[in-house]
Design a protein around this motif. Sequence first.
Motif, PDB file in Angstrom:
ATOM      1  N   LEU A  83    -113.869  -9.195  22.670  1.00 43.03           N
ATOM      2  CA  LEU A  83    -112.359  -9.608  22.469  1.00 43.03           C
ATOM      3  C   LEU A  83    -112.142 -10.049  21.108  1.00 43.03           C
ATOM      4  O   LEU A  83    -111.187 -10.133  20.262  1.00 43.03           O
ATOM      5  CB  LEU A  83    -112.033 -10.280  23.979  1.00 43.03           C
ATOM      6  N   VAL A  84    -113.265 -11.153  21.299  1.00 48.31           N
ATOM      7  CA  VAL A  84    -113.572 -11.744  19.415  1.00 48.31           C
ATOM      8  C   VAL A  84    -113.601 -11.230  18.484  1.00 48.31           C
ATOM      9  O   VAL A  84    -112.812 -10.962  17.684  1.00 48.31           O
ATOM     10  CB  VAL A  84    -114.363 -13.296  19.329  1.00 48.31           C
ATOM     11  N   LEU A  85    -114.492  -9.880  18.579  1.00 45.48           N
ATOM     12  CA  LEU A  85    -114.417  -8.695  17.302  1.00 45.48           C
ATOM     13  C   LEU A  85    -113.175  -8.241  17.531  1.00 45.48           C
ATOM     14  O   LEU A  85    -113.002  -8.121  16.642  1.00 45.48           O
ATOM     15  CB  LEU A  85    -115.449  -7.731  18.419  1.00 45.48           C
ATOM     16  N   ILE A  86    -112.239  -7.981  18.532  1.00 44.75           N
ATOM     17  CA  ILE A  86    -111.406  -6.908  18.014  1.00 44.75           C
ATOM     18  C   ILE A  86    -110.007  -7.845  17.219  1.00 44.75           C
ATOM     19  O   ILE A  86    -109.357  -7.318  16.303  1.00 44.75           O
ATOM     20  CB  ILE A  86    -110.601  -6.632  20.071  1.00 44.75           C
ATOM     21  N   LEU A  87    -109.982  -9.451  17.756  1.00 46.15           N
ATOM     22  CA  LEU A  87    -109.163  -9.782  17.133  1.00 46.15           C
ATOM     23  C   LEU A  87    -109.462 -10.206  16.028  1.00 46.15           C
ATOM     24  O   LEU A  87    -108.547  -9.750  15.212  1.00 46.15           O
ATOM     25  CB  LEU A  87    -109.444 -11.203  17.893  1.00 46.15           C
ATOM     26  N   ALA A  88    -110.342 -10.762  15.973  1.00 48.23           N
ATOM     27  CA  ALA A  88    -110.785 -10.784  14.070  1.00 48.23           C
ATOM     28  C   ALA A  88    -110.931  -9.921  12.894  1.00 48.23           C
ATOM     29  O   ALA A  88    -110.144  -9.850  12.137  1.00 48.23           O
ATOM     30  CB  ALA A  88    -112.690 -11.415  14.035  1.00 48.23           C
ATOM     31  N   GLY A  89    -110.877  -8.705  14.489  1.00 46.11           N
ATOM     32  CA  GLY A  89    -111.094  -7.556  13.399  1.00 46.11           C
ATOM     33  C   GLY A  89    -109.458  -7.043  12.975  1.00 46.11           C
ATOM     34  O   GLY A  89    -109.219  -6.279  11.898  1.00 46.11           O
ATOM     35  N   ILE A  90    -108.924  -7.252  13.744  1.00 49.70           N
ATOM     36  CA  ILE A  90    -107.257  -6.746  13.728  1.00 49.70           C
ATOM     37  C   ILE A  90    -107.236  -7.857  12.672  1.00 49.70           C
ATOM     38  O   ILE A  90    -106.614  -7.668  12.220  1.00 49.70           O
ATOM     39  CB  ILE A  90    -106.795  -7.321  14.914  1.00 49.70           C
ATOM     40  N   LEU A  91    -107.043  -9.221  12.486  1.00 50.02           N
ATOM     41  CA  LEU A  91    -106.853  -9.779  11.847  1.00 50.02           C
ATOM     42  C   LEU A  91    -107.384  -9.275  10.197  1.00 50.02           C
ATOM     43  O   LEU A  91    -106.523  -9.402   8.919  1.00 50.02           O
ATOM     44  CB  LEU A  91    -107.602 -11.578  12.267  1.00 50.02           C
ATOM     45  N   SER A  92    -108.728  -9.398  10.408  1.00 46.87           N
ATOM     46  CA  SER A  92    -109.040  -8.884   8.733  1.00 46.87           C
ATOM     47  C   SER A  92    -108.591  -7.436   7.962  1.00 46.87           C
ATOM     48  O   SER A  92    -108.209  -7.657   7.037  1.00 46.87           O
ATOM     49  CB  SER A  92    -110.216  -8.712   8.754  1.00 46.87           C
ATOM     50  N   ILE A  93    -108.094  -6.592   9.052  1.00 43.97           N
ATOM     51  CA  ILE A  93    -108.106  -5.223   8.750  1.00 43.97           C
ATOM     52  C   ILE A  93    -106.737  -5.680   8.045  1.00 43.97           C
ATOM     53  O   ILE A  93    -106.030  -5.274   7.243  1.00 43.97           O
ATOM     54  CB  ILE A  93    -107.112  -4.585   9.412  1.00 43.97           C
ATOM     55  N   LEU A  94    -105.679  -6.260   8.828  1.00 42.57           N
ATOM     56  CA  LEU A  94    -103.937  -6.941   9.131  1.00 42.57           C
ATOM     57  C   LEU A  94    -104.404  -7.076   6.999  1.00 42.57           C
ATOM     58  O   LEU A  94    -103.574  -6.861   5.841  1.00 42.57           O
ATOM     59  CB  LEU A  94    -103.344  -7.434   9.335  1.00 42.57           C
ATOM     60  N   LEU A  95    -105.286  -8.195   7.100  1.00 51.51           N
ATOM     61  CA  LEU A  95    -105.427  -9.292   5.486  1.00 51.51           C
ATOM     62  C   LEU A  95    -105.806  -7.844   4.191  1.00 51.51           C
ATOM     63  O   LEU A  95    -105.579  -8.348   3.361  1.00 51.51           O
ATOM     64  CB  LEU A  95    -106.378 -10.460   5.472  1.00 51.51           C
ATOM     65  N   LEU A  96    -106.324  -7.247   5.123  1.00 44.90           N
ATOM     66  CA  LEU A  96    -107.101  -6.191   3.378  1.00 44.90           C
ATOM     67  C   LEU A  96    -106.183  -5.452   3.319  1.00 44.90           C
ATOM     68  O   LEU A  96    -106.091  -5.064   2.252  1.00 44.90           O
ATOM     69  CB  LEU A  96    -108.611  -4.996   4.479  1.00 44.90           C
ATOM     70  N   ALA A  97    -105.387  -4.644   4.939  1.00 48.53           N
ATOM     71  CA  ALA A  97    -104.547  -3.759   4.364  1.00 48.53           C
ATOM     72  C   ALA A  97    -103.001  -4.638   3.601  1.00 48.53           C
ATOM     73  O   ALA A  97    -102.662  -3.666   2.510  1.00 48.53           O
ATOM     74  CB  ALA A  97    -103.748  -3.441   5.440  1.00 48.53           C
ATOM     75  N   LEU A  98    -102.797  -5.847   3.407  1.00 48.74           N
ATOM     76  CA  LEU A  98    -101.951  -6.568   2.972  1.00 48.74           C
ATOM     77  C   LEU A  98    -101.994  -6.117   1.425  1.00 48.74           C
ATOM     78  O   LEU A  98    -101.417  -6.613   0.114  1.00 48.74           O
ATOM     79  CB  LEU A  98    -101.000  -7.831   3.437  1.00 48.74           C
ATOM     80  N   SER A  99    -102.933  -6.835   1.087  1.00 51.52           N
ATOM     81  CA  SER A  99    -104.126  -7.079  -0.261  1.00 51.52           C
ATOM     82  C   SER A  99    -103.706  -6.329  -0.693  1.00 51.52           C
ATOM     83  O   SER A  99    -103.975  -5.497  -1.834  1.00 51.52           O
ATOM     84  CB  SER A  99    -105.845  -7.482  -0.332  1.00 51.52           C
ATOM     85  N   ALA A 100    -104.327  -4.413  -0.238  1.00 54.25           N
ATOM     86  CA  ALA A 100    -104.198  -3.081  -0.328  1.00 54.25           C
ATOM     87  C   ALA A 100    -102.609  -3.154  -1.290  1.00 54.25           C
ATOM     88  O   ALA A 100    -102.070  -2.723  -2.226  1.00 54.25           O
ATOM     89  CB  ALA A 100    -105.265  -2.065   0.072  1.00 54.25           C
ATOM     90  N   TRP A 101    -101.880  -3.592  -0.590  1.00 51.55           N
ATOM     91  CA  TRP A 101    -100.729  -3.571  -0.227  1.00 51.55           C
ATOM     92  C   TRP A 101    -100.191  -3.790  -1.525  1.00 51.55           C
ATOM     93  O   TRP A 101     -99.665  -3.964  -2.544  1.00 51.55           O
ATOM     94  CB  TRP A 101     -99.496  -3.395   1.152  1.00 51.55           C
ATOM     95  N   TYR A 102    -100.233  -5.627  -1.259  1.00 52.33           N
ATOM     96  CA  TYR A 102     -99.544  -5.929  -2.407  1.00 52.33           C
ATOM     97  C   TYR A 102     -99.970  -6.207  -3.932  1.00 52.33           C
ATOM     98  O   TYR A 102     -99.723  -6.136  -5.332  1.00 52.33           O
ATOM     99  CB  TYR A 102     -99.776  -7.909  -2.609  1.00 52.33           C
ATOM    100  N   SER A 103    -102.123  -5.155  -4.500  1.00 55.05           N
ATOM    101  CA  SER A 103    -102.216  -5.330  -5.608  1.00 55.05           C
ATOM    102  C   SER A 103    -101.876  -3.690  -5.573  1.00 55.05           C
ATOM    103  O   SER A 103    -101.895  -3.766  -7.202  1.00 55.05           O
ATOM    104  CB  SER A 103    -103.918  -5.148  -5.457  1.00 55.05           C
ATOM    105  N   TRP A 104    -101.097  -3.236  -5.475  1.00 60.42           N
ATOM    106  CA  TRP A 104    -100.701  -1.904  -5.309  1.00 60.42           C
ATOM    107  C   TRP A 104     -99.571  -2.046  -5.929  1.00 60.42           C
ATOM    108  O   TRP A 104     -99.296  -1.455  -6.769  1.00 60.42           O
ATOM    109  CB  TRP A 104    -100.887  -0.999  -3.991  1.00 60.42           C
TER     110      TRP A 104
END
Length: 161
Positions: A83-104
């Motif tokens: 459960l913690v792996l899924i939660l941490a993964g979702i938050l990390s993926i969200l952060l990285l996707a937003l970082s990719a988007w805003y750098s684009w």
Amino acid sequence: MSFILRDAEKIACAVIFLAMTALGFVNVVVRYTTSYSLASSEELLTNGFLLLTILGAAIAARNGDHLAVTLFFELLPKPLRKLVLILAGILSILLLALSAWYSWVLVSNQMSSGIRSYALQIPAWYYSVGMPFGFALILIRYVQHILDTWKTLSDAEPRHV
């Protein structure tokens, strides 16, 4: 071919670091032999460090070597770890996707505004274009790490026949 796909960021880091080392060395030799400096070397080295940082983060993400507090994770029972792996993964993926988007968005703004670099007077987006792809690569490598960790947690569970 699988070696290139598996270790693309390691190869890119090695090439960039070699080029940066050569540029820095040439700049020092030129400065001490002619009393002049290559003005563009600072600009190139600074942006090279940016690329090295992003690609190094992708390497760390794939290996699970990012700074993390694992004490609580390791104390949890296996079902809660998932459960913690899924939660941490979702938050990390969200952060990285937003970082990719805003750098684009940054690259798009630099392209539309026509801003140029200070030393070489080339379009500034030449330096920034690697950022969204770097963040996307970190995201991919992090997902690979999550899947590997999930498999490890699943394999550690006792199987009932």
